[in-house]
Design a protein around this motif. Sequence first.
Motif, PDB file in Angstrom:
ATOM      1  N   ARG A  21       1.987   5.318  -9.936  1.00  0.00           N
ATOM      2  CA  ARG A  21       2.327   3.949  -9.563  1.00  0.00           C
ATOM      3  C   ARG A  21       3.828   3.901  -9.311  1.00  0.00           C
ATOM      4  N   PHE A  24       6.636   2.276  -2.765  1.00  0.00           N
ATOM      5  CA  PHE A  24       6.100   3.080  -1.673  1.00  0.00           C
ATOM      6  C   PHE A  24       7.063   4.193  -1.281  1.00  0.00           C
ATOM      7  N   HIS A  28       6.062   8.108  -1.168  1.00  0.00           N
ATOM      8  CA  HIS A  28       6.173   8.838   0.097  1.00  0.00           C
ATOM      9  C   HIS A  28       7.041  10.080  -0.087  1.00  0.00           C
ATOM     10  N   HIS A  47      -6.219   7.924  -2.317  1.00  0.00           N
ATOM     11  CA  HIS A  47      -6.571   6.507  -2.304  1.00  0.00           C
ATOM     12  C   HIS A  47      -5.326   5.739  -2.715  1.00  0.00           C
ATOM     13  N   MET A  48      -4.857   4.861  -1.833  1.00  0.00           N
ATOM     14  CA  MET A  48      -3.642   4.098  -2.090  1.00  0.00           C
ATOM     15  C   MET A  48      -3.966   2.621  -1.962  1.00  0.00           C
ATOM     16  N   GLN A  49      -3.437   1.831  -2.900  1.00  0.00           N
ATOM     17  CA  GLN A  49      -3.604   0.393  -2.778  1.00  0.00           C
ATOM     18  C   GLN A  49      -2.320  -0.304  -3.185  1.00  0.00           C
ATOM     19  N   SER A  50      -2.080  -1.432  -2.561  1.00  0.00           N
ATOM     20  CA  SER A  50      -0.897  -2.229  -2.857  1.00  0.00           C
ATOM     21  C   SER A  50      -1.149  -3.028  -4.130  1.00  0.00           C
ATOM     22  N   GLU A  51      -0.156  -3.085  -4.989  1.00  0.00           N
ATOM     23  CA  GLU A  51      -0.279  -3.883  -6.209  1.00  0.00           C
ATOM     24  C   GLU A  51       0.558  -5.151  -6.099  1.00  0.00           C
ATOM     25  N   THR A  55       5.130  -2.198  -4.243  1.00  0.00           N
ATOM     26  CA  THR A  55       4.621  -1.280  -5.259  1.00  0.00           C
ATOM     27  C   THR A  55       3.197  -0.868  -4.910  1.00  0.00           C
ATOM     28  N   CYS A  56       2.901   0.430  -5.084  1.00  0.00           N
ATOM     29  CA  CYS A  56       1.587   0.979  -4.769  1.00  0.00           C
ATOM     30  C   CYS A  56       1.034   1.742  -5.966  1.00  0.00           C
ATOM     31  N   ALA A  57      -0.291   1.854  -5.983  1.00  0.00           N
ATOM     32  CA  ALA A  57      -0.979   2.736  -6.928  1.00  0.00           C
ATOM     33  C   ALA A  57      -1.683   3.790  -6.085  1.00  0.00           C
ATOM     34  N   VAL A  58      -1.576   5.066  -6.482  1.00  0.00           N
ATOM     35  CA  VAL A  58      -2.138   6.163  -5.706  1.00  0.00           C
ATOM     36  C   VAL A  58      -2.949   7.068  -6.627  1.00  0.00           C
TER      37      VAL A  58
END
Length: 67
Positions: A21, A24, A28, A47-51, A55-58
């Motif tokens: 987490r 981005f 990257h 699998h990436m999602q925006s929180e 900020t992202c969770a991967v």
Amino acid sequence: QSLAPVRDGEMARSTVQLSCRGPFKGLHAFLHAVERGPVVSRIESLHMQSETPGTCAVEITCVVYGR
């Protein structure tokens, strides 16, 4: 988490699963470092999602090859 290595001919193949987490830009930079690292690796799933904004969770599963 790293799974037990498997012999594939002369090479050993290990599957690695990681969760991260963060911003981005940092994620990257991490993926870029893996790509250019001294170890041969292949990303099998990502699998990436925006929180929150910026900020992202991967979740990543990759295979690392070595001798």
